[in-house]
Scaffold this active site. Structure first.
Site, mmCIF file in Angstrom:
data_model
loop_
_atom_site.group_PDB
_atom_site.id
_atom_site.type_symbol
_atom_site.label_atom_id
_atom_site.label_comp_id
_atom_site.label_asym_id
_atom_site.label_seq_id
_atom_site.Cartn_x
_atom_site.Cartn_y
_atom_site.Cartn_z
ATOM 1 N N GLY A 173 3.102 2.244 -14.870
ATOM 2 C CA GLY A 173 4.149 1.540 -14.126
ATOM 3 C C GLY A 173 4.455 0.136 -14.621
ATOM 4 C CB ILE A 174 4.816 -2.985 -12.647
ATOM 5 C CG1 ILE A 174 5.985 -2.526 -11.772
ATOM 6 C CG2 ILE A 174 4.897 -4.490 -12.916
ATOM 7 C CD1 ILE A 174 5.965 -3.073 -10.339
ATOM 8 C CB ALA A 203 -4.898 -3.921 -11.223
ATOM 9 N N GLY A 204 -3.010 -2.858 -8.746
ATOM 10 C CA GLY A 204 -2.853 -2.868 -7.296
ATOM 11 C C GLY A 204 -2.853 -1.459 -6.748
ATOM 12 C CE1 TYR A 227 0.340 -3.288 -2.377
ATOM 13 C CE2 TYR A 227 2.312 -3.812 -1.096
ATOM 14 C CZ TYR A 227 1.688 -3.588 -2.320
ATOM 15 O OH TYR A 227 2.433 -3.669 -3.480
ATOM 16 N N PRO A 241 7.590 -8.026 -6.717
ATOM 17 C CG PRO A 241 6.648 -6.518 -8.211
ATOM 18 C CD PRO A 241 6.289 -7.553 -7.187
HETATM 19 N N1 LIG Z 1 6.410 -0.099 -7.508
HETATM 20 C C1 LIG Z 1 6.811 -0.921 -6.561
HETATM 21 O O1 LIG Z 1 7.844 -0.700 -5.941
HETATM 22 C C2 LIG Z 1 6.029 -2.193 -6.275
HETATM 23 C C3 LIG Z 1 6.584 -3.077 -5.346
HETATM 24 C C4 LIG Z 1 5.892 -4.237 -5.045
HETATM 25 C C5 LIG Z 1 4.698 -4.523 -5.686
HETATM 26 N N2 LIG Z 1 4.182 -3.633 -6.583
HETATM 27 C C6 LIG Z 1 2.916 -4.025 -7.232
HETATM 28 O O2 LIG Z 1 3.065 -3.923 -8.630
HETATM 29 C C7 LIG Z 1 1.808 -3.624 -9.216
HETATM 30 C C8 LIG Z 1 1.952 -2.390 -10.106
HETATM 31 O O3 LIG Z 1 2.330 -1.290 -9.278
HETATM 32 P P1 LIG Z 1 2.986 0.039 -9.874
HETATM 33 O O4 LIG Z 1 4.109 0.381 -8.979
HETATM 34 O O5 LIG Z 1 3.214 -0.096 -11.333
HETATM 35 O O6 LIG Z 1 1.814 1.071 -9.539
HETATM 36 P P2 LIG Z 1 1.073 2.142 -10.437
HETATM 37 O O7 LIG Z 1 0.230 2.898 -9.464
HETATM 38 O O8 LIG Z 1 2.034 2.882 -11.287
HETATM 39 O O9 LIG Z 1 0.154 1.236 -11.372
HETATM 40 C C9 LIG Z 1 -0.929 0.526 -10.853
HETATM 41 C C10 LIG Z 1 -2.026 0.512 -11.890
HETATM 42 O O10 LIG Z 1 -3.135 -0.236 -11.358
HETATM 43 C C11 LIG Z 1 -4.309 0.485 -11.659
HETATM 44 N N3 LIG Z 1 -5.360 0.154 -10.709
HETATM 45 C C12 LIG Z 1 -5.425 0.482 -9.395
HETATM 46 N N4 LIG Z 1 -6.557 0.052 -8.850
HETATM 47 C C13 LIG Z 1 -7.235 -0.585 -9.845
HETATM 48 C C14 LIG Z 1 -8.482 -1.234 -9.902
HETATM 49 N N5 LIG Z 1 -9.296 -1.307 -8.826
HETATM 50 N N6 LIG Z 1 -8.882 -1.789 -11.080
HETATM 51 C C15 LIG Z 1 -8.096 -1.696 -12.168
HETATM 52 N N7 LIG Z 1 -6.902 -1.072 -12.183
HETATM 53 C C16 LIG Z 1 -6.487 -0.520 -11.030
HETATM 54 C C17 LIG Z 1 -3.902 1.952 -11.569
HETATM 55 O O11 LIG Z 1 -4.836 2.812 -12.243
HETATM 56 C C18 LIG Z 1 -2.533 1.926 -12.211
HETATM 57 O O12 LIG Z 1 -2.597 2.117 -13.613
HETATM 58 C C19 LIG Z 1 0.826 -3.403 -8.063
HETATM 59 O O13 LIG Z 1 0.083 -4.591 -7.866
HETATM 60 C C20 LIG Z 1 1.739 -3.130 -6.904
HETATM 61 O O14 LIG Z 1 1.125 -3.466 -5.669
HETATM 62 C C21 LIG Z 1 4.817 -2.476 -6.887
#
Ligand SMILES: NC(=O)c1ccc[n+]([C@@H]2O[C@H](COP(=O)([O-])OP(=O)(O)OC[C@H]3O[C@@H](n4cnc5c(N)ncnc54)[C@H](O)[C@@H]3O)[C@@H](O)[C@H]2O)c1
Length: 234
Positions: free
Chosen positions: A12-13, A73-74, A137, A167
């Site tokens: 993802g991001i 990471a999240g 969260y 985001p």
């Molecule tokens: N997608 C959205 O709409 C959105 C909106 C707001 C915030 N976010 C934030 O953006 C960030 C990326 O989210 P995304 O949508 O790409 O999600 P995603 O699930 O595609 O990617 C998240 C990545 O974090 C890794 N991860 C999770 N727990 C972990 C840990 N304990 N240690 C190491 N790595 C870990 C996962 O394996 C994954 O590769 C996150 O922090 C998320 O909260 C996303």
């Protein structure tokens, strides 16, 4: 060439940010709990300080001191507050907030030594608006906003900037999983129809913002929350 570390860089991001920073000419390493097919990716949990320290030693040996850090990471959880168990609360806070503490504290000595550093923390637009069923969260991500502002004040005199990108809805595996489980109150297309710019966000929208915030040119921007949400939150 500078060395950047991106957490959550497998998907993802985080993945998009790592790709962009590499294209910008930086050495890029990533850490994630999930394996990645990219070079200099290390499996480590951001809540496990020993694993982080070991991964960072490997990154430093391979690529030199780390002066750019993006904490992406999240994990999220959707649960009515009254049904949230202490264990689930703690897990969400541990990954989204304590993970940022661990990795940032482990990387900062490199930046202090260099007299230069860039930190970008990925929080969430839900910290502007609140979000039902996401109390843990939103609490953890709001704390990341505060942590980052304080880091900016503490380390500005050392040449280090710290900013947040919260985001809006970005099309990633995390968002798709929430849609599939019916947790978004509609489809991704429904969300897009309500966003002022009339599209869902792309990981590249976040990556391009991070690219700027970690650049030399962004040295006067610190302690800021730079929303990237298509106008959903102003
Ligand atoms: N997608 C959205 O709409 C959105 C909106 C707001 C915030 N976010 C934030 O953006 C960030 C990326 O989210 P995304 O949508 O790409 O999600 P995603 O699930 O595609 O990617 C998240 C990545 O974090 C890794 N991860 C999770 N727990 C972990 C840990 N304990 N240690 C190491 N790595 C870990 C996962 O394996 C994954 O590769 C996150 O922090 C998320 O909260 C996303």
């Amino acid at each position: 060439m500078k060395t950047a570390l991106v957490t959550g860089g497998t998907s993802g991001i985080g993945r998009s940010i790592a790709d962009r920073l590499r294209a910008d000419g930086n050495h890029v390493a990533s850490i994630d709990i999930t394996e990645s097919d990219t070079d200099f990716s290390y499996v480590a949990d951001v809540t496990d300080r020993a694993a982080i320290d070991a991964a960072l030693d490997a990154v430093r040996s391979a690529l030199g001191p780390i002066t750019i850090l993006v904490n992406a990471a999240g994990m999220t959880s959707f649960r009515r507050f009254t049904n949230l168990t202490p264990a689930e609360w703690s897990k969400v806070v541990d990954v989204n907030l304590n993970g940022v503490f661990h990795v940032t504290q482990a990387v900062l000595p490199d930046m202090l030594e260099a007299g230069w550093g860039r930190i970008v923390n990925i929080s969430s637009s839900s910290t502007h608006s609140g979000s039902p069923y996401q109390t843990a969260y939103v609490a953890a991500k709001s704390a990341v906003n505060g942590l980052t502002k304080s880091l900016a004040l503490e380390y500005g005199p050392s040449g280090i900037t710290a900013n947040v990108v919260p985001p809006g809805s970005i099309d990633t595996p995390m968002l798709r999983a929430a849609e599939e489980k019916g947790l978004l109150g509609g489809s991704i297309d429904d969300i897009a129809a309500r966003i002022p710019v009339r599209r869902i966000g792309r990981p590249e929208d976040i990556a391009s913002t991070c690219s700027f915030l970690v650049s030399e040119e962004a040295g006067y921007i610190t302690g800021q929350i730079v929303g990237v949400n298509g106008g959903r939150c102003t």
